[in-house]
Design a protein around this motif. Sequence first.
Motif, PDB file in Angstrom:
ATOM      1  N   ARG A 163      47.914  46.016  38.589  1.00 54.18           N
ATOM      2  CA  ARG A 163      46.799  46.080  39.553  1.00 54.18           C
ATOM      3  C   ARG A 163      45.806  47.176  39.184  1.00 54.18           C
ATOM      4  NH1 ARG A 163      49.878  48.724  44.834  1.00 54.18           N
ATOM      5  NH2 ARG A 163      51.280  50.042  43.623  1.00 54.18           N
ATOM      6  N   SER A 164      45.637  47.415  37.877  1.00 54.19           N
ATOM      7  CA  SER A 164      44.659  48.441  37.479  1.00 54.19           C
ATOM      8  C   SER A 164      43.237  47.909  37.690  1.00 54.19           C
ATOM      9  CB  SER A 164      44.843  48.811  36.009  1.00 54.19           C
ATOM     10  OG  SER A 164      44.460  47.725  35.188  1.00 54.19           O
ATOM     11  N   SER A 187      54.327  47.770  40.374  1.00 54.00           N
ATOM     12  CA  SER A 187      55.625  48.428  40.133  1.00 54.00           C
ATOM     13  C   SER A 187      56.501  48.494  41.391  1.00 54.00           C
ATOM     14  CB  SER A 187      55.413  49.829  39.567  1.00 54.00           C
ATOM     15  OG  SER A 187      54.849  50.668  40.544  1.00 54.00           O
TER      16      SER A 187
HETATM   17  P1  NDP Z   1      47.789  50.758  33.883  1.00 54.94           P
HETATM   18  O1  NDP Z   1      48.868  51.695  33.456  1.00 54.94           O
HETATM   19  O2  NDP Z   1      46.538  51.280  34.454  1.00 54.94           O
HETATM   20  O3  NDP Z   1      48.412  49.737  34.947  1.00 54.94           O
HETATM   21  C1  NDP Z   1      49.666  49.172  34.769  1.00 54.94           C
HETATM   22  C2  NDP Z   1      50.006  48.326  35.963  1.00 54.94           C
HETATM   23  O4  NDP Z   1      51.289  47.766  35.750  1.00 54.94           O
HETATM   24  C3  NDP Z   1      50.075  49.107  37.278  1.00 54.94           C
HETATM   25  O5  NDP Z   1      49.445  48.377  38.287  1.00 54.94           O
HETATM   26  C4  NDP Z   1      51.579  49.236  37.543  1.00 54.94           C
HETATM   27  O6  NDP Z   1      51.920  49.206  38.924  1.00 54.94           O
HETATM   28  C5  NDP Z   1      52.097  47.968  36.891  1.00 54.94           C
HETATM   29  N1  NDP Z   1      53.495  48.130  36.471  1.00 54.94           N
HETATM   30  C6  NDP Z   1      54.018  49.100  35.700  1.00 54.94           C
HETATM   31  N2  NDP Z   1      55.347  48.907  35.537  1.00 54.94           N
HETATM   32  C7  NDP Z   1      55.662  47.784  36.209  1.00 54.94           C
HETATM   33  C8  NDP Z   1      56.845  47.071  36.434  1.00 54.94           C
HETATM   34  N3  NDP Z   1      58.027  47.478  35.917  1.00 54.94           N
HETATM   35  N4  NDP Z   1      56.810  45.951  37.178  1.00 54.94           N
HETATM   36  C9  NDP Z   1      55.649  45.518  37.704  1.00 54.94           C
HETATM   37  N5  NDP Z   1      54.462  46.158  37.536  1.00 54.94           N
HETATM   38  C10 NDP Z   1      54.478  47.282  36.809  1.00 54.94           C
HETATM   39  O7  NDP Z   1      47.513  49.846  32.611  1.00 54.94           O
HETATM   40  P2  NDP Z   1      46.250  48.910  32.232  1.00 54.94           P
HETATM   41  O8  NDP Z   1      46.043  47.906  33.295  1.00 54.94           O
HETATM   42  O9  NDP Z   1      45.129  49.740  31.777  1.00 54.94           O
HETATM   43  O10 NDP Z   1      46.846  48.188  30.927  1.00 54.94           O
HETATM   44  C11 NDP Z   1      48.019  47.419  31.020  1.00 54.94           C
HETATM   45  C12 NDP Z   1      48.492  47.081  29.627  1.00 54.94           C
HETATM   46  O11 NDP Z   1      47.515  46.269  28.993  1.00 54.94           O
HETATM   47  C13 NDP Z   1      48.678  48.282  28.700  1.00 54.94           C
HETATM   48  O12 NDP Z   1      49.772  48.022  27.853  1.00 54.94           O
HETATM   49  C14 NDP Z   1      47.400  48.324  27.894  1.00 54.94           C
HETATM   50  O13 NDP Z   1      47.584  48.926  26.625  1.00 54.94           O
HETATM   51  C15 NDP Z   1      47.113  46.854  27.754  1.00 54.94           C
HETATM   52  N6  NDP Z   1      45.700  46.541  27.553  1.00 54.94           N
HETATM   53  C16 NDP Z   1      45.414  45.640  26.560  1.00 54.94           C
HETATM   54  C17 NDP Z   1      44.110  45.268  26.328  1.00 54.94           C
HETATM   55  C18 NDP Z   1      43.823  44.288  25.264  1.00 54.94           C
HETATM   56  O14 NDP Z   1      42.670  44.134  24.905  1.00 54.94           O
HETATM   57  N7  NDP Z   1      44.803  43.566  24.759  1.00 54.94           N
HETATM   58  C19 NDP Z   1      43.000  45.846  27.089  1.00 54.94           C
HETATM   59  C20 NDP Z   1      43.436  46.690  28.170  1.00 54.94           C
HETATM   60  C21 NDP Z   1      44.736  47.037  28.376  1.00 54.94           C
HETATM   61  P3  NDP Z   1      51.471  50.397  39.950  1.00 54.94           P
HETATM   62  O15 NDP Z   1      50.038  50.098  40.263  1.00 54.94           O
HETATM   63  O16 NDP Z   1      52.382  50.198  41.100  1.00 54.94           O
HETATM   64  O17 NDP Z   1      51.667  51.680  39.217  1.00 54.94           O
END
Ligand code: NDP
Length: 283
Positions: A163-164, A187
Amino acid sequence: MDTQIIDGKKIAADMRAQLKKIIQTLPKKPHLAVILVGDNPASVLYVNHKVKAAEEIGVFVEVHQFSPVMTNDTLVEFIHDLNKDADVDGILVQLPLPTPLKSDLIIQEIDPQKDIDGLHYVNLGKLFVGQPGILPCTPQACLALIKSACPDLEGLNAVVVGRSNLVGRPLAQLLLDENCTVTQAHSKTKNLAQITAQADILVSATGQAHLIKREYVKEGAVVIDVGISRLENGKLSGDVDFQNVLGKAGFITPVPGGVGPMTIAMIFQNIIQIVQKKACSKS
Ligand code: NDP
Protein backbone atom coordinates in the motif's frame (compact mmCIF):
# COMPACT_ATOMS: atom_id res chain seq x y z
CA MET A 1 -2.28 -25.75 -16.71
CA ASP A 2 0.52 -24.12 -18.67
CA THR A 3 1.55 -20.81 -17.14
CA GLN A 4 2.28 -18.14 -19.72
CA ILE A 5 5.18 -15.83 -18.99
CA ILE A 6 4.36 -12.16 -19.58
CA ASP A 7 7.49 -10.93 -21.36
CA GLY A 8 7.85 -7.42 -19.96
CA LYS A 9 11.11 -6.89 -21.86
CA LYS A 10 9.46 -7.53 -25.22
CA ILE A 11 6.26 -5.61 -24.44
CA ALA A 12 8.37 -2.66 -23.27
CA ALA A 13 10.58 -2.83 -26.40
CA ASP A 14 7.47 -2.76 -28.61
CA MET A 15 6.11 0.17 -26.66
CA ARG A 16 9.41 2.09 -26.91
CA ALA A 17 9.42 1.52 -30.68
CA GLN A 18 5.94 3.10 -30.88
CA LEU A 19 6.97 5.97 -28.61
CA LYS A 20 10.06 6.61 -30.77
CA LYS A 21 7.78 7.22 -33.75
CA ILE A 22 5.61 9.61 -31.74
CA ILE A 23 8.70 11.50 -30.51
CA GLN A 24 9.71 12.14 -34.12
CA THR A 25 6.43 14.03 -34.62
CA LEU A 26 6.87 16.29 -31.56
CA PRO A 27 7.81 19.96 -31.94
CA LYS A 28 10.88 19.43 -29.73
CA LYS A 29 13.04 16.64 -28.37
CA PRO A 30 11.73 15.88 -24.85
CA HIS A 31 14.17 16.94 -22.13
CA LEU A 32 14.23 14.89 -18.95
CA ALA A 33 16.23 16.04 -15.92
CA VAL A 34 17.22 13.17 -13.63
CA ILE A 35 18.47 13.88 -10.12
CA LEU A 36 20.73 11.25 -8.61
CA VAL A 37 22.03 11.78 -5.08
CA GLY A 38 24.90 9.60 -3.91
CA ASP A 39 26.26 6.48 -5.54
CA ASN A 40 23.93 3.69 -4.40
CA PRO A 41 24.83 0.96 -6.95
CA ALA A 42 21.17 0.02 -7.62
CA SER A 43 20.18 3.67 -8.18
CA VAL A 44 23.16 4.25 -10.50
CA LEU A 45 22.22 1.12 -12.45
CA TYR A 46 18.54 2.21 -12.77
CA VAL A 47 19.58 5.67 -13.95
CA ASN A 48 21.96 4.14 -16.53
CA HIS A 49 19.12 1.93 -17.85
CA LYS A 50 16.90 5.00 -18.19
CA VAL A 51 19.59 7.02 -19.99
CA LYS A 52 20.31 4.19 -22.43
CA ALA A 53 16.63 3.64 -23.23
CA ALA A 54 16.09 7.41 -23.57
CA GLU A 55 18.95 7.82 -26.03
CA GLU A 56 17.56 5.00 -28.17
CA ILE A 57 14.16 6.59 -28.56
CA GLY A 58 15.18 10.24 -28.84
CA VAL A 59 14.64 11.67 -25.35
CA PHE A 60 17.39 13.98 -24.08
CA VAL A 61 18.32 13.04 -20.52
CA GLU A 62 20.49 15.23 -18.33
CA VAL A 63 21.67 13.47 -15.18
CA HIS A 64 22.44 15.78 -12.26
CA GLN A 65 24.52 13.80 -9.79
CA PHE A 66 25.08 15.11 -6.29
CA SER A 67 27.13 14.08 -3.29
CA PRO A 68 25.16 12.19 -0.60
CA VAL A 69 25.96 14.87 1.96
CA MET A 70 23.83 17.52 0.26
CA THR A 71 21.04 19.18 2.28
CA ASN A 72 17.28 19.22 1.68
CA ASP A 73 17.47 22.99 1.12
CA THR A 74 20.13 22.76 -1.60
CA LEU A 75 18.22 20.04 -3.41
CA VAL A 76 14.96 21.96 -3.18
CA GLU A 77 16.67 25.07 -4.58
CA PHE A 78 18.02 23.03 -7.49
CA ILE A 79 14.56 21.60 -8.22
CA HIS A 80 13.09 25.12 -8.20
CA ASP A 81 15.66 26.11 -10.86
CA LEU A 82 14.64 23.12 -13.00
CA ASN A 83 10.97 24.07 -12.52
CA LYS A 84 11.75 27.53 -13.95
CA ASP A 85 13.81 26.21 -16.88
CA ALA A 86 11.41 26.26 -19.83
CA ASP A 87 13.53 23.76 -21.75
CA VAL A 88 13.14 21.06 -19.09
CA ASP A 89 9.95 19.05 -19.71
CA GLY A 90 10.20 16.47 -16.95
CA ILE A 91 12.00 16.05 -13.62
CA LEU A 92 12.70 12.68 -12.05
CA VAL A 93 14.28 12.21 -8.63
CA GLN A 94 15.84 8.75 -8.39
CA LEU A 95 14.53 7.12 -5.22
CA PRO A 96 15.39 6.23 -2.55
CA LEU A 97 17.28 9.34 -1.48
CA PRO A 98 20.01 8.83 1.12
CA THR A 99 19.18 9.90 4.68
CA PRO A 100 18.65 12.54 5.98
CA LEU A 101 17.07 13.75 2.71
CA LYS A 102 13.27 13.54 2.84
CA SER A 103 11.98 12.00 -0.39
CA ASP A 104 8.37 12.92 0.19
CA LEU A 105 9.16 16.55 0.96
CA ILE A 106 11.54 16.83 -2.03
CA ILE A 107 9.01 15.40 -4.51
CA GLN A 108 6.40 17.95 -3.47
CA GLU A 109 8.81 20.68 -4.67
CA ILE A 110 8.65 19.47 -8.29
CA ASP A 111 6.29 21.43 -10.53
CA PRO A 112 3.33 18.97 -10.83
CA GLN A 113 3.35 19.55 -14.59
CA LYS A 114 6.96 18.27 -14.76
CA ASP A 115 6.47 15.46 -12.24
CA ILE A 116 7.48 12.58 -14.49
CA ASP A 117 6.89 9.93 -11.80
CA GLY A 118 3.38 11.19 -11.02
CA LEU A 119 4.12 11.20 -7.30
CA HIS A 120 3.34 14.84 -6.49
CA TYR A 121 0.20 15.09 -4.34
CA VAL A 122 -1.49 17.07 -7.13
CA ASN A 123 -1.06 14.18 -9.56
CA LEU A 124 -1.91 11.50 -6.99
CA GLY A 125 -4.96 13.57 -5.99
CA LYS A 126 -6.09 13.81 -9.62
CA LEU A 127 -5.79 10.04 -9.94
CA PHE A 128 -7.97 9.52 -6.88
CA VAL A 129 -10.72 11.88 -8.09
CA GLY A 130 -10.63 10.66 -11.69
CA GLN A 131 -9.10 13.81 -13.26
CA PRO A 132 -6.44 13.59 -15.97
CA GLY A 133 -2.93 14.06 -14.60
CA ILE A 134 0.46 12.39 -14.73
CA LEU A 135 0.14 8.78 -13.57
CA PRO A 136 2.84 7.00 -11.53
CA CYS A 137 5.02 4.83 -13.79
CA THR A 138 5.12 1.48 -11.96
CA PRO A 139 1.34 1.21 -11.44
CA GLN A 140 0.84 2.13 -15.12
CA ALA A 141 3.38 -0.55 -16.05
CA CYS A 142 1.51 -3.15 -13.97
CA LEU A 143 -1.80 -2.26 -15.58
CA ALA A 144 -0.35 -2.49 -19.09
CA LEU A 145 1.12 -5.93 -18.32
CA ILE A 146 -2.16 -7.13 -16.82
CA LYS A 147 -4.04 -5.94 -19.91
CA SER A 148 -1.57 -7.68 -22.20
CA ALA A 149 -2.83 -10.93 -20.66
CA CYS A 150 -6.41 -9.96 -19.93
CA PRO A 151 -7.74 -6.95 -21.84
CA ASP A 152 -11.15 -6.73 -20.14
CA LEU A 153 -10.89 -6.44 -16.39
CA GLU A 154 -14.49 -5.53 -15.62
CA GLY A 155 -15.89 -7.35 -12.60
CA LEU A 156 -12.69 -9.29 -11.85
CA ASN A 157 -11.36 -9.67 -8.32
CA ALA A 158 -8.02 -7.88 -7.97
CA VAL A 159 -5.80 -8.11 -4.92
CA VAL A 160 -2.90 -5.70 -4.51
CA VAL A 161 -0.41 -6.67 -1.80
CA GLY A 162 1.37 -3.49 -0.66
CA ARG A 163 0.00 0.00 0.00
CA SER A 164 2.87 2.40 -0.71
CA ASN A 165 2.20 5.72 -2.44
CA LEU A 166 4.71 4.65 -5.10
CA VAL A 167 3.01 1.41 -6.15
CA GLY A 168 0.22 -0.20 -4.12
CA ARG A 169 -2.22 2.66 -3.52
CA PRO A 170 -2.19 4.17 -7.02
CA LEU A 171 -2.36 0.71 -8.61
CA ALA A 172 -5.43 -0.20 -6.55
CA GLN A 173 -7.08 2.99 -7.83
CA LEU A 174 -6.18 2.22 -11.46
CA LEU A 175 -7.70 -1.26 -11.08
CA LEU A 176 -10.81 0.22 -9.49
CA ASP A 177 -11.08 2.55 -12.50
CA GLU A 178 -11.02 -0.59 -14.68
CA ASN A 179 -14.09 -1.79 -12.73
CA CYS A 180 -12.26 -4.49 -10.81
CA THR A 181 -13.35 -5.32 -7.27
CA VAL A 182 -10.18 -4.41 -5.43
CA THR A 183 -8.76 -5.62 -2.13
CA GLN A 184 -5.64 -3.94 -0.76
CA ALA A 185 -3.51 -6.10 1.51
CA HIS A 186 -0.49 -5.09 3.62
CA SER A 187 1.76 -6.29 6.41
CA LYS A 188 -1.07 -6.31 8.98
CA THR A 189 -3.47 -8.27 6.76
CA LYS A 190 -4.69 -11.47 8.40
CA ASN A 191 -4.94 -14.71 6.41
CA LEU A 192 -3.21 -13.23 3.39
CA ALA A 193 -3.17 -16.52 1.49
CA GLN A 194 -6.96 -16.87 1.77
CA ILE A 195 -7.42 -13.37 0.35
CA THR A 196 -4.92 -13.64 -2.49
CA ALA A 197 -6.30 -17.06 -3.45
CA GLN A 198 -9.55 -15.30 -4.46
CA ALA A 199 -7.75 -12.99 -6.90
CA ASP A 200 -8.24 -13.19 -10.64
CA ILE A 201 -5.56 -10.48 -10.77
CA LEU A 202 -2.86 -10.66 -8.10
CA VAL A 203 -0.18 -7.98 -7.81
CA SER A 204 2.48 -8.17 -5.16
CA ALA A 205 4.60 -5.11 -4.31
CA THR A 206 6.18 -5.79 -0.94
CA GLY A 207 9.90 -6.47 -1.43
CA GLN A 208 9.50 -9.72 0.57
CA ALA A 209 11.18 -12.45 -1.45
CA HIS A 210 9.02 -15.51 -2.13
CA LEU A 211 6.09 -14.23 -0.05
CA ILE A 212 3.59 -15.48 -2.64
CA LYS A 213 3.56 -19.25 -2.86
CA ARG A 214 1.41 -21.74 -4.71
CA GLU A 215 -1.42 -21.75 -2.15
CA TYR A 216 -1.67 -17.95 -2.41
CA VAL A 217 -2.58 -18.14 -6.11
CA LYS A 218 -5.94 -18.89 -7.71
CA GLU A 219 -5.85 -21.36 -10.61
CA GLY A 220 -5.48 -19.38 -13.83
CA ALA A 221 -4.81 -16.00 -12.14
CA VAL A 222 -2.78 -13.19 -13.70
CA VAL A 223 0.15 -12.66 -11.31
CA ILE A 224 2.22 -9.49 -11.48
CA ASP A 225 5.41 -9.42 -9.43
CA VAL A 226 6.63 -5.90 -8.66
CA GLY A 227 8.99 -6.78 -5.82
CA ILE A 228 12.73 -6.75 -6.18
CA SER A 229 14.98 -8.07 -3.46
CA ARG A 230 18.47 -9.47 -3.35
CA LEU A 231 18.83 -13.02 -2.00
CA GLU A 232 21.79 -14.15 0.11
CA ASN A 233 23.30 -15.81 -2.97
CA GLY A 234 23.33 -12.40 -4.69
CA LYS A 235 20.52 -13.22 -7.12
CA LEU A 236 17.55 -10.92 -7.67
CA SER A 237 14.19 -12.21 -6.51
CA GLY A 238 10.61 -11.07 -6.81
CA ASP A 239 7.86 -11.39 -4.21
CA VAL A 240 6.52 -14.46 -5.95
CA ASP A 241 8.03 -17.91 -5.60
CA PHE A 242 8.14 -18.20 -9.39
CA GLN A 243 8.93 -21.91 -9.80
CA ASN A 244 6.41 -22.83 -7.11
CA VAL A 245 3.45 -21.12 -8.79
CA LEU A 246 4.22 -22.32 -12.33
CA GLY A 247 1.43 -24.60 -13.51
CA LYS A 248 -1.13 -22.85 -11.29
CA ALA A 249 -1.02 -19.18 -12.32
CA GLY A 250 -2.42 -18.51 -15.79
CA PHE A 251 0.07 -15.70 -16.47
CA ILE A 252 3.07 -14.41 -14.56
CA THR A 253 5.71 -11.70 -14.88
CA PRO A 254 9.33 -12.71 -14.26
CA VAL A 255 11.84 -10.79 -12.11
CA PRO A 256 13.88 -9.39 -13.72
CA GLY A 257 12.29 -8.76 -17.12
CA GLY A 258 8.72 -8.01 -16.07
CA VAL A 259 7.57 -4.79 -14.42
CA GLY A 260 11.03 -3.10 -14.47
CA PRO A 261 11.40 -2.50 -18.23
CA MET A 262 7.75 -1.44 -18.51
CA THR A 263 8.21 1.11 -15.73
CA ILE A 264 10.99 2.74 -17.77
CA ALA A 265 8.81 2.80 -20.90
CA MET A 266 6.10 4.59 -18.90
CA ILE A 267 8.54 7.39 -18.03
CA PHE A 268 8.81 8.11 -21.74
CA GLN A 269 5.06 7.88 -22.24
CA ASN A 270 4.66 10.47 -19.48
CA ILE A 271 7.22 12.88 -20.93
CA ILE A 272 5.61 12.64 -24.38
CA GLN A 273 2.27 13.47 -22.78
CA ILE A 274 3.85 16.54 -21.12
CA VAL A 275 5.42 17.82 -24.36
CA GLN A 276 2.18 17.24 -26.29
CA LYS A 277 0.19 19.11 -23.64
CA LYS A 278 2.64 22.05 -23.75
CA ALA A 279 2.40 22.16 -27.55
CA CYS A 280 -1.43 22.20 -27.38
CA SER A 281 -1.52 25.00 -24.81
CA LYS A 282 0.81 27.14 -27.02
CA SER A 283 -1.27 26.69 -30.19
P1 NDP B 1 7.40 -0.10 0.43
O1 NDP B 1 8.41 -0.69 1.36
O2 NDP B 1 7.15 1.35 0.44
O3 NDP B 1 6.00 -0.83 0.67
C1 NDP B 1 5.92 -2.21 0.85
C2 NDP B 1 4.50 -2.59 1.14
O4 NDP B 1 4.45 -3.99 1.31
C3 NDP B 1 3.93 -1.96 2.41
O5 NDP B 1 2.63 -1.51 2.17
C4 NDP B 1 3.93 -3.12 3.42
O6 NDP B 1 2.85 -3.07 4.34
C5 NDP B 1 3.74 -4.30 2.50
N1 NDP B 1 4.30 -5.52 3.09
C6 NDP B 1 5.54 -5.71 3.57
N2 NDP B 1 5.68 -6.97 4.04
C7 NDP B 1 4.50 -7.59 3.84
C8 NDP B 1 4.00 -8.87 4.11
N3 NDP B 1 4.77 -9.82 4.70
N4 NDP B 1 2.74 -9.18 3.77
C9 NDP B 1 1.95 -8.26 3.18
N5 NDP B 1 2.36 -6.99 2.89
C10 NDP B 1 3.61 -6.67 3.23
O7 NDP B 1 7.84 -0.60 -1.01
P2 NDP B 1 7.47 -0.05 -2.48
O8 NDP B 1 6.00 -0.07 -2.66
O9 NDP B 1 8.22 1.17 -2.77
O10 NDP B 1 8.13 -1.22 -3.37
C11 NDP B 1 7.70 -2.55 -3.22
C12 NDP B 1 8.65 -3.45 -3.97
O11 NDP B 1 8.57 -3.15 -5.35
C13 NDP B 1 10.12 -3.29 -3.60
O12 NDP B 1 10.74 -4.55 -3.67
C14 NDP B 1 10.67 -2.38 -4.67
O13 NDP B 1 12.06 -2.58 -4.89
C15 NDP B 1 9.87 -2.85 -5.86
N6 NDP B 1 9.71 -1.84 -6.91
C16 NDP B 1 9.94 -2.26 -8.19
C17 NDP B 1 9.78 -1.38 -9.24
C18 NDP B 1 10.01 -1.85 -10.61
O14 NDP B 1 10.09 -1.03 -11.51
N7 NDP B 1 10.07 -3.14 -10.86
C19 NDP B 1 9.42 0.02 -9.01
C20 NDP B 1 9.10 0.31 -7.64
C21 NDP B 1 9.27 -0.59 -6.63
P3 NDP B 1 2.71 -1.89 5.45
O15 NDP B 1 2.15 -0.73 4.69
O16 NDP B 1 1.76 -2.47 6.43
O17 NDP B 1 4.08 -1.65 5.99
